[in-house]
Design a protein around this motif. Structure first.
Motif, PDB file in Angstrom:
ATOM      1  N   SER A  75      42.080  31.209  53.343  1.00 49.24           N
ATOM      2  CA  SER A  75      43.268  31.003  52.524  1.00 49.24           C
ATOM      3  C   SER A  75      43.063  31.662  51.169  1.00 49.24           C
ATOM      4  CB  SER A  75      43.519  29.505  52.323  1.00 49.24           C
ATOM      5  OG  SER A  75      43.793  28.886  53.547  1.00 49.24           O
ATOM      6  N   PRO A  76      44.116  32.240  50.605  1.00 57.06           N
ATOM      7  CA  PRO A  76      44.002  32.842  49.276  1.00 57.06           C
ATOM      8  C   PRO A  76      43.687  31.785  48.222  1.00 57.06           C
ATOM      9  CG  PRO A  76      46.102  33.404  50.298  1.00 57.06           C
ATOM     10  CD  PRO A  76      45.440  32.396  51.165  1.00 57.06           C
ATOM     11  N   VAL A  77      42.892  32.182  47.232  1.00 60.60           N
ATOM     12  CA  VAL A  77      42.545  31.286  46.130  1.00 60.60           C
ATOM     13  C   VAL A  77      42.899  31.962  44.810  1.00 60.60           C
ATOM     14  CG1 VAL A  77      40.690  30.153  47.428  1.00 60.60           C
ATOM     15  CG2 VAL A  77      40.146  32.122  45.971  1.00 60.60           C
ATOM     16  N   ASN A  78      42.957  31.179  43.762  1.00 65.25           N
ATOM     17  CA  ASN A  78      43.272  31.657  42.427  1.00 65.25           C
ATOM     18  C   ASN A  78      42.163  32.587  41.934  1.00 65.25           C
ATOM     19  OD1 ASN A  78      43.857  32.009  39.733  1.00 65.25           O
ATOM     20  ND2 ASN A  78      44.039  29.839  39.268  1.00 65.25           N
ATOM     21  N   ALA A  79      42.523  33.839  41.643  1.00 67.09           N
ATOM     22  CA  ALA A  79      41.530  34.824  41.202  1.00 67.09           C
ATOM     23  C   ALA A  79      41.014  34.545  39.795  1.00 67.09           C
ATOM     24  CB  ALA A  79      42.127  36.226  41.266  1.00 67.09           C
ATOM     25  N   ALA A  80      41.681  33.667  39.059  1.00 68.43           N
ATOM     26  CA  ALA A  80      41.243  33.332  37.704  1.00 68.43           C
ATOM     27  C   ALA A  80      40.334  32.101  37.685  1.00 68.43           C
ATOM     28  CB  ALA A  80      42.465  33.102  36.807  1.00 68.43           C
ATOM     29  N   SER A  81      39.956  31.609  38.853  1.00 71.62           N
ATOM     30  CA  SER A  81      39.091  30.430  38.951  1.00 71.62           C
ATOM     31  C   SER A  81      37.701  30.842  39.443  1.00 71.62           C
ATOM     32  CB  SER A  81      39.688  29.410  39.921  1.00 71.62           C
ATOM     33  OG  SER A  81      38.728  28.420  40.254  1.00 71.62           O
ATOM     34  N   MET A  82      36.707  30.652  38.600  1.00 71.52           N
ATOM     35  CA  MET A  82      35.333  31.024  38.957  1.00 71.52           C
ATOM     36  C   MET A  82      34.881  30.295  40.227  1.00 71.52           C
ATOM     37  SD  MET A  82      32.821  32.922  38.032  1.00 71.52           S
ATOM     38  CE  MET A  82      31.056  33.073  37.966  1.00 71.52           C
ATOM     39  N   LEU A  83      35.109  28.990  40.293  1.00 71.97           N
ATOM     40  CA  LEU A  83      34.678  28.228  41.474  1.00 71.97           C
ATOM     41  C   LEU A  83      35.388  28.699  42.737  1.00 71.97           C
ATOM     42  CD1 LEU A  83      34.346  24.604  40.072  1.00 71.97           C
ATOM     43  CD2 LEU A  83      32.530  26.201  40.679  1.00 71.97           C
ATOM     44  N   ALA A  84      36.679  29.006  42.626  1.00 68.11           N
ATOM     45  CA  ALA A  84      37.425  29.462  43.793  1.00 68.11           C
ATOM     46  C   ALA A  84      36.905  30.810  44.283  1.00 68.11           C
ATOM     47  CB  ALA A  84      38.910  29.545  43.458  1.00 68.11           C
ATOM     48  N   VAL A  85      36.648  31.720  43.356  1.00 69.05           N
ATOM     49  CA  VAL A  85      36.143  33.048  43.730  1.00 69.05           C
ATOM     50  C   VAL A  85      34.755  32.931  44.360  1.00 69.05           C
ATOM     51  CG1 VAL A  85      35.421  35.303  42.829  1.00 69.05           C
ATOM     52  CG2 VAL A  85      37.570  34.274  42.053  1.00 69.05           C
ATOM     53  N   LEU A  86      33.894  32.131  43.768  1.00 71.58           N
ATOM     54  CA  LEU A  86      32.560  31.938  44.345  1.00 71.58           C
ATOM     55  C   LEU A  86      32.629  31.313  45.735  1.00 71.58           C
ATOM     56  CD1 LEU A  86      30.567  30.682  41.236  1.00 71.58           C
ATOM     57  CD2 LEU A  86      30.318  32.883  42.399  1.00 71.58           C
ATOM     58  N   SER A  87      33.610  30.435  45.951  1.00 71.69           N
ATOM     59  CA  SER A  87      33.731  29.748  47.242  1.00 71.69           C
ATOM     60  C   SER A  87      34.051  30.700  48.388  1.00 71.69           C
ATOM     61  CB  SER A  87      34.785  28.644  47.175  1.00 71.69           C
ATOM     62  OG  SER A  87      36.092  29.195  47.162  1.00 71.69           O
ATOM     63  N   LEU A  88      34.569  31.879  48.077  1.00 74.54           N
ATOM     64  CA  LEU A  88      34.866  32.858  49.125  1.00 74.54           C
ATOM     65  C   LEU A  88      33.597  33.394  49.777  1.00 74.54           C
ATOM     66  CD1 LEU A  88      37.663  34.984  47.421  1.00 74.54           C
ATOM     67  CD2 LEU A  88      37.947  33.302  49.258  1.00 74.54           C
ATOM     68  N   GLY A  89      32.520  33.478  49.004  1.00 77.27           N
ATOM     69  CA  GLY A  89      31.274  34.024  49.539  1.00 77.27           C
ATOM     70  C   GLY A  89      31.384  35.487  49.914  1.00 77.27           C
ATOM     71  N   ALA A  90      32.196  36.247  49.183  1.00 77.04           N
ATOM     72  CA  ALA A  90      32.401  37.669  49.485  1.00 77.04           C
ATOM     73  C   ALA A  90      31.122  38.455  49.213  1.00 77.04           C
ATOM     74  CB  ALA A  90      33.559  38.218  48.671  1.00 77.04           C
ATOM     75  N   GLN A  91      30.661  39.167  50.224  1.00 85.36           N
ATOM     76  CA  GLN A  91      29.442  39.968  50.132  1.00 85.36           C
ATOM     77  C   GLN A  91      29.794  41.430  49.840  1.00 85.36           C
ATOM     78  OE1 GLN A  91      26.299  38.578  50.505  1.00 85.36           O
ATOM     79  NE2 GLN A  91      27.442  36.662  50.557  1.00 85.36           N
ATOM     80  N   GLY A  92      28.829  42.176  49.337  1.00 84.59           N
ATOM     81  CA  GLY A  92      29.019  43.607  49.134  1.00 84.59           C
ATOM     82  C   GLY A  92      29.384  44.276  50.448  1.00 84.59           C
ATOM     83  N   GLY A  93      30.378  45.150  50.417  1.00 85.38           N
ATOM     84  CA  GLY A  93      30.824  45.859  51.615  1.00 85.38           C
ATOM     85  C   GLY A  93      31.904  45.145  52.402  1.00 85.38           C
ATOM     86  N   GLU A  94      32.187  43.888  52.069  1.00 83.39           N
ATOM     87  CA  GLU A  94      33.250  43.156  52.766  1.00 83.39           C
ATOM     88  C   GLU A  94      34.600  43.459  52.124  1.00 83.39           C
ATOM     89  OE1 GLU A  94      31.412  39.191  54.713  1.00 83.39           O
ATOM     90  OE2 GLU A  94      31.848  39.040  52.565  1.00 83.39           O
ATOM     91  N   GLU A  95      35.650  43.329  52.918  1.00 79.57           N
ATOM     92  CA  GLU A  95      36.999  43.562  52.412  1.00 79.57           C
ATOM     93  C   GLU A  95      37.598  42.269  51.873  1.00 79.57           C
ATOM     94  OE1 GLU A  95      40.468  46.191  54.060  1.00 79.57           O
ATOM     95  OE2 GLU A  95      40.658  44.186  54.934  1.00 79.57           O
ATOM     96  N   ILE A  96      38.247  42.385  50.719  1.00 78.56           N
ATOM     97  CA  ILE A  96      39.000  41.273  50.157  1.00 78.56           C
ATOM     98  C   ILE A  96      40.446  41.732  49.982  1.00 78.56           C
ATOM     99  CG2 ILE A  96      37.051  40.182  48.976  1.00 78.56           C
ATOM    100  CD1 ILE A  96      38.261  41.471  46.363  1.00 78.56           C
ATOM    101  N   VAL A  97      41.339  40.765  49.833  1.00 75.86           N
ATOM    102  CA  VAL A  97      42.753  41.063  49.640  1.00 75.86           C
ATOM    103  C   VAL A  97      43.209  40.424  48.337  1.00 75.86           C
ATOM    104  CG1 VAL A  97      45.074  40.872  50.609  1.00 75.86           C
ATOM    105  CG2 VAL A  97      43.103  41.081  52.139  1.00 75.86           C
ATOM    106  N   LEU A  98      43.759  41.241  47.454  1.00 78.54           N
ATOM    107  CA  LEU A  98      44.318  40.776  46.189  1.00 78.54           C
ATOM    108  C   LEU A  98      45.831  40.799  46.315  1.00 78.54           C
ATOM    109  CD1 LEU A  98      42.152  43.018  43.836  1.00 78.54           C
ATOM    110  CD2 LEU A  98      41.737  40.620  44.416  1.00 78.54           C
ATOM    111  N   THR A  99      46.495  39.716  45.906  1.00 78.08           N
ATOM    112  CA  THR A  99      47.946  39.660  45.986  1.00 78.08           C
ATOM    113  C   THR A  99      48.539  39.025  44.737  1.00 78.08           C
ATOM    114  OG1 THR A  99      47.865  37.549  47.150  1.00 78.08           O
ATOM    115  CG2 THR A  99      48.044  39.511  48.514  1.00 78.08           C
ATOM    116  N   SER A 100      49.791  39.400  44.476  1.00 79.53           N
ATOM    117  CA  SER A 100      50.534  38.804  43.367  1.00 79.53           C
ATOM    118  C   SER A 100      52.019  39.063  43.586  1.00 79.53           C
ATOM    119  CB  SER A 100      50.104  39.384  42.028  1.00 79.53           C
ATOM    120  OG  SER A 100      50.847  38.796  40.980  1.00 79.53           O
ATOM    121  N   GLU A 101      52.823  38.101  43.190  1.00 78.09           N
ATOM    122  CA  GLU A 101      54.271  38.244  43.271  1.00 78.09           C
ATOM    123  C   GLU A 101      54.900  38.434  41.895  1.00 78.09           C
ATOM    124  OE1 GLU A 101      55.895  34.925  45.411  1.00 78.09           O
ATOM    125  OE2 GLU A 101      54.767  35.412  47.219  1.00 78.09           O
ATOM    126  N   ALA A 102      54.096  38.513  40.866  1.00 76.87           N
ATOM    127  CA  ALA A 102      54.595  38.581  39.493  1.00 76.87           C
ATOM    128  C   ALA A 102      55.095  39.975  39.130  1.00 76.87           C
ATOM    129  CB  ALA A 102      53.496  38.164  38.528  1.00 76.87           C
TER     130      ALA A 102
END
Length: 93
Positions: A41-68
């Protein structure tokens, strides 16, 4: 909705220092941004704990989204930061 799919350029992934750099940049973008990895599930990119909880490793794909308004420019800047593993986001990006 604006979306960017990007490969994490930091060898250590989005952990500790790189996550801090990313969160500061996401906060400074002035638009609400979410980040997701794989089927998570997408998490708030401005939250350190939320970003760390993703466990994104080097070389993995992430998705950034915004409706603003202004999301395209903000996502372009964040995508460059993540894909190139920058230590900080230059003002000219």
């Amino acid at each position: 909705m604006a979306e960017r799919r990007v490969t994490v350029g930091w060898a250590e992934g989005l952990h500790a220092r790189p996550a801090s750099i990313f969160v500061r940049a996401a906060t400074a973008s002035g638009v609400p941004v979410t980040i997701a990895k794989g089927d998570s599930s997408p998490v708030n990119a401005a939250s350190m704990l939320a970003v760390l909880s993703l466990g994104a490793q080097g070389g993995e794909e992430i998705v950034l989204t915004s409706e603003a308004e202004g999301a395209d420019a903000a996502l372009d800047r964040l995508a460059k930061l993540v894909s190139e593993g920058l230590e900080e986001l230059p003002e000219t990006v």
